[in-house]
Design a protein around this motif. Sequence first.
Motif, PDB file in Angstrom:
ATOM      1  N   ASP A 140      29.017  55.124 -18.478  1.00  0.00           N
ATOM      2  CA  ASP A 140      28.298  55.478 -19.708  1.00  0.00           C
ATOM      3  C   ASP A 140      27.535  54.260 -20.206  1.00  0.00           C
ATOM      4  OD1 ASP A 140      27.348  56.280 -22.147  1.00  0.00           O
ATOM      5  OD2 ASP A 140      29.243  57.137 -22.859  1.00  0.00           O
TER       6      ASP A 140
ATOM      7  N   ASN B  45      38.921  51.121 -17.721  1.00  0.00           N
ATOM      8  CA  ASN B  45      37.518  51.414 -17.438  1.00  0.00           C
ATOM      9  C   ASN B  45      36.874  50.285 -16.651  1.00  0.00           C
ATOM     10  OD1 ASN B  45      36.602  53.939 -19.158  1.00  0.00           O
ATOM     11  ND2 ASN B  45      37.987  52.754 -20.456  1.00  0.00           N
TER      12      ASN B  45
ATOM     13  N   GLU C  32      34.500  56.029 -12.540  1.00  0.00           N
ATOM     14  CA  GLU C  32      35.553  56.272 -13.514  1.00  0.00           C
ATOM     15  C   GLU C  32      36.900  56.219 -12.815  1.00  0.00           C
ATOM     16  OE1 GLU C  32      35.145  59.931 -15.599  1.00  0.00           O
ATOM     17  OE2 GLU C  32      33.738  59.119 -17.084  1.00  0.00           O
TER      18      GLU C  32
ATOM     19  N   TYR D 162      29.881  50.237 -20.061  1.00  0.00           N
ATOM     20  CA  TYR D 162      30.771  51.075 -19.262  1.00  0.00           C
ATOM     21  C   TYR D 162      30.057  51.546 -18.001  1.00  0.00           C
ATOM     22  CZ  TYR D 162      34.163  51.323 -23.090  1.00  0.00           C
ATOM     23  OH  TYR D 162      35.101  51.010 -24.053  1.00  0.00           O
ATOM     24  N   SER D 163      30.749  51.481 -16.876  1.00  0.00           N
ATOM     25  CA  SER D 163      30.149  51.882 -15.610  1.00  0.00           C
ATOM     26  C   SER D 163      29.662  53.326 -15.654  1.00  0.00           C
ATOM     27  CB  SER D 163      31.168  51.725 -14.467  1.00  0.00           C
ATOM     28  OG  SER D 163      30.671  52.253 -13.263  1.00  0.00           O
TER      29      SER D 163
ATOM     30  N   HIS E 283      38.247  46.844 -18.234  1.00  0.00           N
ATOM     31  CA  HIS E 283      38.729  46.836 -19.608  1.00  0.00           C
ATOM     32  C   HIS E 283      39.901  47.803 -19.728  1.00  0.00           C
ATOM     33  CE1 HIS E 283      35.041  45.095 -21.959  1.00  0.00           C
ATOM     34  NE2 HIS E 283      35.385  44.355 -20.920  1.00  0.00           N
TER      35      HIS E 283
ATOM     36  N   MET F  85      33.749  48.117 -15.894  1.00  0.00           N
ATOM     37  CA  MET F  85      32.608  47.707 -16.693  1.00  0.00           C
ATOM     38  C   MET F  85      31.540  47.077 -15.805  1.00  0.00           C
ATOM     39  SD  MET F  85      33.955  48.683 -19.557  1.00  0.00           S
ATOM     40  CE  MET F  85      32.909  48.068 -20.881  1.00  0.00           C
TER      41      MET F  85
ATOM     42  N   ARG G 202      27.270  52.779 -24.021  1.00  0.00           N
ATOM     43  CA  ARG G 202      28.385  52.130 -24.706  1.00  0.00           C
ATOM     44  C   ARG G 202      28.458  50.658 -24.286  1.00  0.00           C
ATOM     45  NH1 ARG G 202      33.385  55.629 -23.058  1.00  0.00           N
ATOM     46  NH2 ARG G 202      34.482  54.208 -24.486  1.00  0.00           N
TER      47      ARG G 202
ATOM     48  N   ALA H 270      39.634  50.546 -24.641  1.00  0.00           N
ATOM     49  CA  ALA H 270      38.314  51.053 -25.032  1.00  0.00           C
ATOM     50  C   ALA H 270      38.203  50.968 -26.548  1.00  0.00           C
ATOM     51  CB  ALA H 270      38.132  52.489 -24.546  1.00  0.00           C
TER      52      ALA H 270
END
Length: 230
Positions: A44, A161, A220, A41-42, A145, A163, A47, A148
């Motif tokens: 986070d 999201n 985000e 995830y960009s 994506h 990615m 993850r 999630a």
Amino acid sequence: MESETKQSVYHSATYHAAGEAIMSFKPINEIHQHLCAFHVYSSDHSRHVEAHHYCKHLSKDFHQCVIYDSDDPNARLIGIEYIVSEKIFKSLPPEEKKFWHSHKYEVESGLLQLAPKSLVPGAATDIAEQPAMLELHQTYGKTIHTWAIDVYPDLPLGPPNLMMSYIGDGQGPPAEMVQARDAASGQDTAAKRELRKGYLSSYERVEAADEWAKTGRGVEFVVKEVPLKK
């Protein structure tokens, strides 16, 4: 109960057979490449998601892919990725480039693999995937994506999201995820890394990609209500 189950299976098979007979699947039938990699995830980087890409080359400089969480018949459709050549990436506006990531490390590390189950594992697969890896080594991807699955496994809830991928060792994915993928596909990510050193040329990614590496900030997509335009 057994009779009801058999009847349900019969109706399902009939439905699919009838649909295949009258409907066109031209865009789907043009998919000719199956790639497997991992996305992060960009916003986070703790993850990670295994991602199976089914791709069509619209031109030598532009590919489009639909992404599933596996290659099983009931795989969940989780997103899309657009892949462009370095030439196209360099032509993008600065504000657009922040959405894109490089594939250099994915290829060099062995994390990006071709058709993990559709080819014979081992040396045959390694040889067959070389042309694809040579091409993808110098490309850039924009991945979104829409599901999630690590948070909402049952339904695609929440906003989409952005990615990213990895640009160096120690960034992920966790070793157990890679080991599970290797076990399922009969391939060896570490061995691919060593093998690819022999045929990949030296290449430096365009600095404008992977902006998070310079800024320490991710992207985000935030829901914002606005007045309707009429």
